[in-house]
Write a protein that holds these residues in place. Sequence first.
Motif, PDB file in Angstrom:
ATOM      1  N   VAL A 218       9.688  37.344  47.483  1.00  0.00           N
ATOM      2  CA  VAL A 218       8.808  38.151  46.640  1.00  0.00           C
ATOM      3  C   VAL A 218       7.377  38.108  47.176  1.00  0.00           C
ATOM      4  N   ARG A 219       6.970  36.958  47.678  1.00  0.00           N
ATOM      5  CA  ARG A 219       5.622  36.850  48.255  1.00  0.00           C
ATOM      6  C   ARG A 219       5.489  37.754  49.481  1.00  0.00           C
ATOM      7  N   VAL A 220       6.531  37.813  50.283  1.00  0.00           N
ATOM      8  CA  VAL A 220       6.515  38.730  51.428  1.00  0.00           C
ATOM      9  C   VAL A 220       6.449  40.176  50.945  1.00  0.00           C
TER      10      VAL A 220
ATOM     11  N   VAL B 230      -9.848  39.410  51.313  1.00  0.00           N
ATOM     12  CA  VAL B 230      -9.124  38.504  52.208  1.00  0.00           C
ATOM     13  C   VAL B 230      -8.863  37.165  51.521  1.00  0.00           C
ATOM     14  N   ILE B 231      -9.872  36.654  50.827  1.00  0.00           N
ATOM     15  CA  ILE B 231      -9.741  35.345  50.176  1.00  0.00           C
ATOM     16  C   ILE B 231      -8.686  35.368  49.083  1.00  0.00           C
ATOM     17  N   ILE B 232      -8.667  36.433  48.262  1.00  0.00           N
ATOM     18  CA  ILE B 232      -7.656  36.470  47.197  1.00  0.00           C
ATOM     19  C   ILE B 232      -6.268  36.676  47.781  1.00  0.00           C
ATOM     20  N   GLY B 233      -6.180  37.307  48.956  1.00  0.00           N
ATOM     21  CA  GLY B 233      -4.894  37.424  49.627  1.00  0.00           C
ATOM     22  C   GLY B 233      -4.377  36.063  50.076  1.00  0.00           C
ATOM     23  N   LEU B 234      -5.253  35.258  50.671  1.00  0.00           N
ATOM     24  CA  LEU B 234      -4.873  33.897  51.069  1.00  0.00           C
ATOM     25  C   LEU B 234      -4.436  33.069  49.865  1.00  0.00           C
ATOM     26  N   THR B 235      -5.170  33.212  48.771  1.00  0.00           N
ATOM     27  CA  THR B 235      -4.851  32.452  47.562  1.00  0.00           C
ATOM     28  C   THR B 235      -3.503  32.856  46.992  1.00  0.00           C
ATOM     29  N   LEU B 236      -3.246  34.158  46.926  1.00  0.00           N
ATOM     30  CA  LEU B 236      -1.987  34.642  46.366  1.00  0.00           C
ATOM     31  C   LEU B 236      -0.794  34.131  47.167  1.00  0.00           C
ATOM     32  N   ALA B 237      -0.950  34.009  48.478  1.00  0.00           N
ATOM     33  CA  ALA B 237       0.163  33.621  49.336  1.00  0.00           C
ATOM     34  C   ALA B 237       0.684  32.222  49.017  1.00  0.00           C
ATOM     35  N   VAL B 238      -0.198  31.314  48.589  1.00  0.00           N
ATOM     36  CA  VAL B 238       0.216  29.916  48.406  1.00  0.00           C
ATOM     37  C   VAL B 238       0.023  29.406  46.981  1.00  0.00           C
TER      38      VAL B 238
END
Length: 334
Positions: A19-21, A192-200
């Motif tokens: 789902v993250r992908v 970009v930062i919220i993308g990194l946060t969402l991933a993990v």
Amino acid sequence: MSDEIQCGNINNEVDLFGVRVASVFVILATSMFGAFFPVLTRKSKFIHIPEAVFQFAKYFGSGVIIATAFIHLLSPATQELTAPCLGQDWQNYPYALGISMASVFAIFFAELFAFRWGTAKLAEIGKKPYDAHGHGLVGHSAHGPEAPPMETKAVDEESLTPSSEAESPLDSGIAQIIGIAILEFGVLFHSVIIGLTLAVDPQFKILFIVIIFHQMFEGLGLGSRLAYLDLPKEYRWAPYVGAALYGCTTPIGIAAGLGVRTTYNPNSTTASIVSGVLDSISSGILLYTGLVELLAHEFLFNPAMSKMSNKKLFFATAAMLFGAGIMALLGRWA
């Protein structure tokens, strides 16, 4: 020591990996839709959208940008730069607020010097100064049509040769592109930062839903600004490039976060400092843009606004407050 160990540990339990992908493509689609919808529909000859819809999107976007600066950038920057793992020195001064203030002044002085330099260059060739923000000088606004009909007519009656246009750096699309580029610069860091946060992030489900709406609303705000750019023919590619850049940044952040999920620690000292500083800089950019470029120039210094009916003024301010309210509400979860 215990704080340092806790901050240094990498404990990314990346469940729901599929789902993250998939979120990369979902966020890409919603971000692109938000940014491109105002640009494409306003410039399309086949899709007819009422002007009131565009006006709503423009003022709604102003509220979104201001709320993003306060709720989604300045608040988390303060938390990041006061994290316990940063040490006592970081607790002794409000660095996030100081960096944000420095960012505001940096944008102000950059615009001030650029305006003075451009005005001097125009004076050398006998041209009237261009004002990108509608201060009563001849020209078009970088944020929408602000000049009254008499001023617009005066511009049209001017005899501008191709050579004089080339020699007028501010009497062109360059000033408008620079203005929107500053706004987008502040938004992209955050994306970009919220993308990194969402991933993990372990609270992926809630954050994912919130970021879908967050990116779409923020995209509408940016896209409505891009749609209202009044650019010469040679610069008409700029709105599409700006919308595409916005649409790609958060998905890129998510993909990067998934790629480094075994080594990236969002709570580490380095990550807290980097994200805190970038959020602080971005908040200053969006604060200046939202309060000065959008609110002040569109509501206070806009000649057309003084002649606007109370009904239309209420519509504009209500749309702005609605945009700010929606983004502020989303700050409850992300």
